[in-house]
Every structure is written in structure tokens, then in C-alpha cells.
Write a protein that holds these residues in place. Structure first.
Motif, PDB file in Angstrom:
ATOM      1  N   PHE A  18       0.842  -1.190   0.000  1.00 14.38           N
ATOM      2  CA  PHE A  18       0.000   0.000   0.000  1.00 14.38           C
ATOM      3  C   PHE A  18       0.887   1.253   0.000  1.00 14.38           C
ATOM      4  CE2 PHE A  18      -1.982   3.428   2.416  1.00 14.38           C
ATOM      5  CZ  PHE A  18      -3.089   3.655   1.622  1.00 14.38           C
ATOM      6  N   ALA A  19       1.932   1.190   0.846  1.00 11.27           N
ATOM      7  CA  ALA A  19       2.837   2.334   0.961  1.00 11.27           C
ATOM      8  C   ALA A  19       3.482   2.635  -0.393  1.00 11.27           C
ATOM      9  CB  ALA A  19       3.901   2.054   2.005  1.00 11.27           C
ATOM     10  N   LEU A  20       3.838   1.578  -1.098  1.00  4.47           N
ATOM     11  CA  LEU A  20       4.493   1.751  -2.390  1.00  4.47           C
ATOM     12  C   LEU A  20       3.547   2.409  -3.402  1.00  4.47           C
ATOM     13  CD1 LEU A  20       7.335   0.812  -3.111  1.00  4.47           C
ATOM     14  CD2 LEU A  20       6.299  -1.040  -4.395  1.00  4.47           C
ATOM     15  N   ALA A  21       2.273   1.875  -3.412  1.00  8.93           N
ATOM     16  CA  ALA A  21       1.324   2.409  -4.389  1.00  8.93           C
ATOM     17  C   ALA A  21       1.055   3.889  -4.143  1.00  8.93           C
ATOM     18  CB  ALA A  21       0.023   1.629  -4.301  1.00  8.93           C
ATOM     19  N   ALA A  22       1.050   4.278  -2.859  1.00  3.52           N
ATOM     20  CA  ALA A  22       0.738   5.669  -2.554  1.00  3.52           C
ATOM     21  C   ALA A  22       1.977   6.557  -2.585  1.00  3.52           C
ATOM     22  CB  ALA A  22       0.100   5.742  -1.180  1.00  3.52           C
ATOM     23  N   ALA A  23       3.149   5.925  -2.812  1.00  3.28           N
ATOM     24  CA  ALA A  23       4.403   6.678  -2.664  1.00  3.28           C
ATOM     25  C   ALA A  23       4.734   7.517  -3.882  1.00  3.28           C
ATOM     26  CB  ALA A  23       5.555   5.732  -2.354  1.00  3.28           C
ATOM     27  N   GLU A  24       3.795   8.260  -4.370  1.00  6.96           N
ATOM     28  CA  GLU A  24       4.139   9.116  -5.494  1.00  6.96           C
ATOM     29  C   GLU A  24       4.909  10.333  -4.971  1.00  6.96           C
ATOM     30  OE1 GLU A  24       1.718  11.534  -8.499  1.00  6.96           O
ATOM     31  OE2 GLU A  24       1.646   9.429  -9.105  1.00  6.96           O
ATOM     32  N   ILE A  25       6.013  10.600  -5.601  1.00  2.20           N
ATOM     33  CA  ILE A  25       6.855  11.716  -5.152  1.00  2.20           C
ATOM     34  C   ILE A  25       6.634  12.877  -6.121  1.00  2.20           C
ATOM     35  CG2 ILE A  25       9.259  12.447  -4.839  1.00  2.20           C
ATOM     36  CD1 ILE A  25       9.808   9.327  -4.446  1.00  2.20           C
ATOM     37  N   THR A  26       6.334  14.017  -5.584  1.00  2.00           N
ATOM     38  CA  THR A  26       6.126  15.172  -6.460  1.00  2.00           C
ATOM     39  C   THR A  26       7.301  16.138  -6.350  1.00  2.00           C
ATOM     40  OG1 THR A  26       3.763  14.968  -6.208  1.00  2.00           O
ATOM     41  CG2 THR A  26       4.550  17.081  -7.016  1.00  2.00           C
ATOM     42  N   ILE A  27       7.804  16.527  -7.498  1.00  2.00           N
ATOM     43  CA  ILE A  27       8.852  17.563  -7.527  1.00  2.00           C
ATOM     44  C   ILE A  27       8.224  18.814  -8.126  1.00  2.00           C
ATOM     45  CG2 ILE A  27      11.057  18.268  -8.563  1.00  2.00           C
ATOM     46  CD1 ILE A  27      11.940  15.391  -8.510  1.00  2.00           C
ATOM     47  N   LYS A  28       8.134  19.846  -7.338  1.00  2.00           N
ATOM     48  CA  LYS A  28       7.686  21.134  -7.879  1.00  2.00           C
ATOM     49  C   LYS A  28       8.924  21.870  -8.365  1.00  2.00           C
ATOM     50  CE  LYS A  28       3.420  21.958  -5.431  1.00  2.00           C
ATOM     51  NZ  LYS A  28       3.007  21.984  -4.055  1.00  2.00           N
ATOM     52  N   PHE A  29       8.952  22.180  -9.650  1.00  2.00           N
ATOM     53  CA  PHE A  29      10.102  22.847 -10.275  1.00  2.00           C
ATOM     54  C   PHE A  29       9.620  24.240 -10.680  1.00  2.00           C
ATOM     55  CE2 PHE A  29      13.733  21.882 -13.575  1.00  2.00           C
ATOM     56  CZ  PHE A  29      14.207  23.185 -13.457  1.00  2.00           C
ATOM     57  N   SER A  30      10.101  25.227  -9.953  1.00  2.00           N
ATOM     58  CA  SER A  30       9.659  26.598 -10.200  1.00  2.00           C
ATOM     59  C   SER A  30      10.736  27.366 -10.958  1.00  2.00           C
ATOM     60  CB  SER A  30       9.399  27.248  -8.828  1.00  2.00           C
ATOM     61  OG  SER A  30       9.255  28.635  -8.942  1.00  2.00           O
ATOM     62  N   HIS A  31      10.336  28.187 -11.918  1.00  2.00           N
ATOM     63  CA  HIS A  31      11.329  29.062 -12.550  1.00  2.00           C
ATOM     64  C   HIS A  31      10.679  30.350 -13.031  1.00  2.00           C
ATOM     65  CE1 HIS A  31      10.500  28.235 -16.854  1.00  2.00           C
ATOM     66  NE2 HIS A  31      10.317  26.970 -16.534  1.00  2.00           N
ATOM     67  N   VAL A  32      11.526  31.297 -13.457  1.00  2.00           N
ATOM     68  CA  VAL A  32      11.015  32.651 -13.700  1.00  2.00           C
ATOM     69  C   VAL A  32      10.900  33.028 -15.183  1.00  2.00           C
ATOM     70  CG1 VAL A  32      11.896  33.474 -11.466  1.00  2.00           C
ATOM     71  CG2 VAL A  32      13.320  33.753 -13.509  1.00  2.00           C
ATOM     72  N   VAL A  33      11.367  32.135 -16.062  1.00  2.00           N
ATOM     73  CA  VAL A  33      11.349  32.508 -17.488  1.00  2.00           C
ATOM     74  C   VAL A  33      10.196  31.831 -18.232  1.00  2.00           C
ATOM     75  CG1 VAL A  33      13.817  33.042 -17.609  1.00  2.00           C
ATOM     76  CG2 VAL A  33      13.050  30.707 -18.067  1.00  2.00           C
ATOM     77  N   ALA A  34      10.063  32.160 -19.513  1.00  2.00           N
ATOM     78  CA  ALA A  34       8.992  31.594 -20.335  1.00  2.00           C
ATOM     79  C   ALA A  34       9.289  30.115 -20.632  1.00  2.00           C
ATOM     80  CB  ALA A  34       8.886  32.383 -21.634  1.00  2.00           C
ATOM     81  N   PRO A  35       8.227  29.323 -20.908  1.00  2.00           N
ATOM     82  CA  PRO A  35       8.470  27.908 -21.241  1.00  2.00           C
ATOM     83  C   PRO A  35       9.334  27.751 -22.502  1.00  2.00           C
ATOM     84  CG  PRO A  35       6.141  28.282 -20.765  1.00  2.00           C
ATOM     85  CD  PRO A  35       6.792  29.635 -20.790  1.00  2.00           C
ATOM     86  N   ASP A  36       9.231  28.725 -23.414  1.00  2.00           N
ATOM     87  CA  ASP A  36       9.926  28.611 -24.686  1.00  2.00           C
ATOM     88  C   ASP A  36      11.313  29.270 -24.636  1.00  2.00           C
ATOM     89  OD1 ASP A  36      10.355  28.021 -27.290  1.00  2.00           O
ATOM     90  OD2 ASP A  36       9.204  29.718 -28.083  1.00  2.00           O
ATOM     91  N   THR A  37      12.103  28.877 -23.678  1.00  2.00           N
ATOM     92  CA  THR A  37      13.475  29.379 -23.517  1.00  2.00           C
ATOM     93  C   THR A  37      14.354  28.158 -23.259  1.00  2.00           C
ATOM     94  OG1 THR A  37      13.041  29.556 -21.157  1.00  2.00           O
ATOM     95  CG2 THR A  37      12.812  31.593 -22.432  1.00  2.00           C
ATOM     96  N   PRO A  38      15.681  28.322 -23.295  1.00  2.00           N
ATOM     97  CA  PRO A  38      16.519  27.141 -23.000  1.00  2.00           C
ATOM     98  C   PRO A  38      16.172  26.515 -21.649  1.00  2.00           C
ATOM     99  CG  PRO A  38      17.852  28.921 -23.911  1.00  2.00           C
ATOM    100  CD  PRO A  38      16.472  29.486 -23.730  1.00  2.00           C
ATOM    101  N   LYS A  39      16.002  27.334 -20.607  1.00  2.00           N
ATOM    102  CA  LYS A  39      15.688  26.765 -19.282  1.00  2.00           C
ATOM    103  C   LYS A  39      14.293  26.131 -19.268  1.00  2.00           C
ATOM    104  CE  LYS A  39      15.397  29.696 -15.676  1.00  2.00           C
ATOM    105  NZ  LYS A  39      15.922  30.478 -14.543  1.00  2.00           N
ATOM    106  N   GLY A  40      13.324  26.830 -19.854  1.00  2.00           N
ATOM    107  CA  GLY A  40      11.954  26.309 -19.873  1.00  2.00           C
ATOM    108  C   GLY A  40      11.855  24.988 -20.602  1.00  2.00           C
ATOM    109  N   ARG A  41      12.533  24.897 -21.728  1.00  2.00           N
ATOM    110  CA  ARG A  41      12.457  23.661 -22.523  1.00  2.00           C
ATOM    111  C   ARG A  41      13.198  22.510 -21.844  1.00  2.00           C
ATOM    112  NH1 ARG A  41      14.451  25.091 -28.270  1.00  2.00           N
ATOM    113  NH2 ARG A  41      13.856  22.952 -28.704  1.00  2.00           N
ATOM    114  N   ALA A  42      14.316  22.850 -21.193  1.00  2.00           N
ATOM    115  CA  ALA A  42      15.074  21.785 -20.506  1.00  2.00           C
ATOM    116  C   ALA A  42      14.317  21.289 -19.277  1.00  2.00           C
ATOM    117  CB  ALA A  42      16.453  22.292 -20.119  1.00  2.00           C
ATOM    118  N   ALA A  43      13.580  22.176 -18.627  1.00  2.00           N
ATOM    119  CA  ALA A  43      12.787  21.744 -17.473  1.00  2.00           C
ATOM    120  C   ALA A  43      11.743  20.727 -17.936  1.00  2.00           C
ATOM    121  CB  ALA A  43      12.117  22.953 -16.817  1.00  2.00           C
TER     122      ALA A  43
END
Ligand code: LMR
Length: 340
Positions: A18-43
Motif C-alpha cells: 500500500f505504501a508503495l502504491a501511494a508513494a508518489e513523489i512530487t517535484i515542484k520545479f519553479s522558474h522565472v522565465v517563459a516555457p519557450d526558452t533554453p531553461k523552460g524547454r530543458a525543465a
């Protein structure tokens, strides 16, 4: 007794499944630029690879364009664990007490990307990440954006053209000194506020690689851009250290591999994104793009190179020397290759 043991075993197994099934790990990745930039696309690339390599155990949520936090807040949010991953530019690490990162802000220190990558991928990069360790932050990779260009509503050819201009900078003491050496007034401001500040005349100009300039529509509010390549803007991808160290070893290793591949992708697209953004700025015809002549460039260098000496203590003489040594080594190799 025996039956009881079996039942206990079944029960334990059930709980751990049960622990395994519920063990979804969330990574919140925050950044300040537009999605269509080198950083945005690499994220986005990292998200795709991370989710795939962990078989869905990890979910990566990306929040671009300062949606969650502005520059300074995002670093605080990472340290407190409100988000798990960021990729701030090197210029943003000073306020957290890691002034060594400002090596990358020094004007005219990296003649080309080859030198830059040798420095960040070598001992200097390791030293910088070791410094972060003491601040509850783990460094995973260095990502490129590119060399910065100056923009304002006035042409900027000679150093005298900067006199009295209010120039927005990132939170770096080196960038402040750079603008002062040119005769301008530096103003630290969060990236998300730059467009409006330029539009309203709160500041006259700024510096950024063209991909950031174009995707924030700064060409609508800046009449002139000088292709000066006077400094570099790149990123350190960082995670909350307690979060990272607490991950199951197999998950951490899958994420490390995803980051490695996303970094290769990022470095491949960064220059191309900037070249394409420049073509779009030129096509939009709202900003005049100017190339410095060799004499003008020499004049800029003359006033800006003393900034290196000024920051020897804050950044570290050894780090600055490593950049000079890498530049000399690359120049030597390039000239030997030409002779062949
Ligand atoms: C800036 O604030 O100008 C840049 O650091 C934005 C970015 O993350 O590329």
C-alpha cells in the motif's frame, strides 16, 4: 503461533504494498522565465525523462514565468521545502551567501563557451556546489543560457552612452559594479517586473541573452540593443538537500540520470534558441540591433576589466585565476589546432 506469524507477514506485506502504491513523489520545479526558452524547454525535458525513468513514481510539476515565486522568494521556498527544484541564474546566489557564483557575472571573463564549460564542469563547479551543501541546497547541474546583450531606448556604442542610464540588474554585486563602471545606475529588480519597469520608464534599460529579451517581449519597450556579449548568464539546477537525500536510492539515481540527459539537451539548444530569438527581434523591427566595432569593444573592456580585481576577495582569487587559466589553455589548443 505459526498461523499468527503468517498473518503478521501477510499484513506487513499488505501495508508495504500500500505504501508503495501511494508513494508518489512530487517535484515542484519553479522558474522565472517563459516555457519557450533554453531553461523552460530543458525543465520540460527533465520532467519527461524523470517520469519515464522512475516508472511514474515521480511526478514533476513545472511552474514557469514566476507563477509561484519571484527570484528571491523562490530560493527561500526551496530552502523551506515549499518547492523541491529550481534553476536560478548564478547571479541570484549572492544574497544567500554564496558570492563565489558571481565569478560567472564578471564582465569579459569567458571569451567563449568552451572556456565557460571547462570552468563549470571542473573543480570550480564542484567547489560551488560544495558551498551550497552548507545551505540546505544540493547542486545537480549547470545549464546555459548564453552571453548577454545590452538594451535601452538609447543607442549604446561608446561607454559614454551609458552615462546616467538606469539599468535593471539581477541581484549580483558584480553586476552592480559593472554598470557603475560604465557610468550607469544599477537597479536590482526581479525578472518578472522588468517588462513593466521598462514600459513605465522606471528603468531605461537592461541586459539579458536575447532568448529572455524576446520571450518577455522586451523588444516592444526597448528601441536599441547592442550585441556586446560582455557577460554570461547561466543556471545552477538545485534541489532541497533534505528532500534529495531522503529519496530512495533507486529513485535518486534515475533522477540523476534524467538530469544528466536533460543537461546535454539544454546545452545543445541554448545557443540555437538565442540565435532564433535574435532573428525574431530583427524581424519585429521594433529594436535596432547594433554590433560593437572592435575599437568600441576595446573601450568597454578597458573600463570593465578592473571589476575582476575589485571582486578578487568576494569571489576568490583562485576561482578567478581558474577562469584565466582555462581561457589560456583553450586559446593554446585552438591555435595548435589551426596550425595542423
Ligand atoms: C534575469 O533575472 O534576468 C534572469 O536570471 C532570468 C533567468 O532566469 O534567465
Amino acid at each position: 503461533m505459526k498461523l499468527r506469524n503468517v498473518m503478521m507477514f501477510v499484513l506487513t506485506l499488505g501495508i508495504s504494498n500500500f505504501a508503495l502504491a501511494a508513494a508518489e513523489i512530487t517535484i515542484k520545479f519553479s522558474h522565472v522565465v517563459a516555457p519557450d526558452t533554453p531553461k523552460g524547454r530543458a525543465a520540460e525535458k527533465f520532467k519527461q525523462l524523470a517520469e519515464q525513468k522512475t516508472g511514474g513514481k515521480v511526478k514533476v510539476e513545472i511552474y514557469p514565468n514566476s507563477q509561484l515565486y519571484k527570484d528571491r522568494e523562490e530560493i527561500e521556498a526551496l530552502q523551506s521545502g515549499a518547492v523541491q527544484m529550481l534553476a536560478p541564474s548564478m547571479a541570484k546566489f549572492g544574497p544567500m551567501g554564496a558570492r563565489e557564483f558571481e565569478l560567472f557575472d564578471l564582465p569579459f571573463i569567458f571569451p567563449n563557451q568552451e572556456v565557460l564549460h571547462r570552468v563549470m564542469d571542473g573543480d570550480v563547479g564542484k567547489k560551488l556546489f560544495a558551498k551550497l551543501d552548507t545551505k540546505g541546497v544540493a547542486g545537480l547541474a549547470f545549464w546555459d543560457n548564453g552571453f548577454k546583450q545590452m538594451s535601452s531606448n538609447k543607442p549604446m556604442h561608446s561607454v559614454a552612452d551609458f552615462s546616467g542610464l538606469k539599468m535593471r540588474i539581477q541581484s549580483s554585486k558584480v553586476l552592480g559594479a559593472q554598470m557603475k563602471a560604465l557610468g550607469a545606475n544599477p537597479q536590482v529588480m526581479a525578472f518578472s517586473e522588468v517588462y513593466t519597469a521598462l514600459q513605465q520608464g522606471v528603468v531605461d534599460g537592461t541586459e539579458n541573452p536575447v532568448s529572455n529579451f524576446y520571450t518577455q517581449k522586451m523588444n516592444e519597450v526597448q528601441k536599441h540593443m547592442t550585441m556586446s556579449n560582455h557577460g554570461y548568464l547561466g543556471y545552477a539546477v538545485i534541489v532541497n538537500k533534505a528532500f534529495w537525500d531522503g529519496l530512495p536510492a533507486d529513485v535518486r539515481s534515475a533522477l540523476s540520470q534524467a538530469m544528466k540527459e536533460a543537461t546535454v539537451f539544454e546545452r545543445e539548444i541554448a545557443q540555437k534558441d538565442n540565435d532564433e530569438a535574435l532573428a525574431k527581434v530583427i524581424a519585429a523591427k521594433t529594436t535596432t540591433v547594433y554590433e560593437l566595432t572592435p575599437a568600441e569593444r576595446a573601450e568597454w573592456q578597458k573600463v570593465l576589466l578592473p571589476v575582476h580585481k575589485e571582486f578578487e576577495e568576494g569571489i576568490g582569487k583562485d576561482l578567478i585565476q581558474s577562469a584565466y587559466d582555462a581561457a589560456a589553455q583553450v586559446a593554446k589548443e585552438q591555435s595548435a589546432a589551426k596550425k595542423k
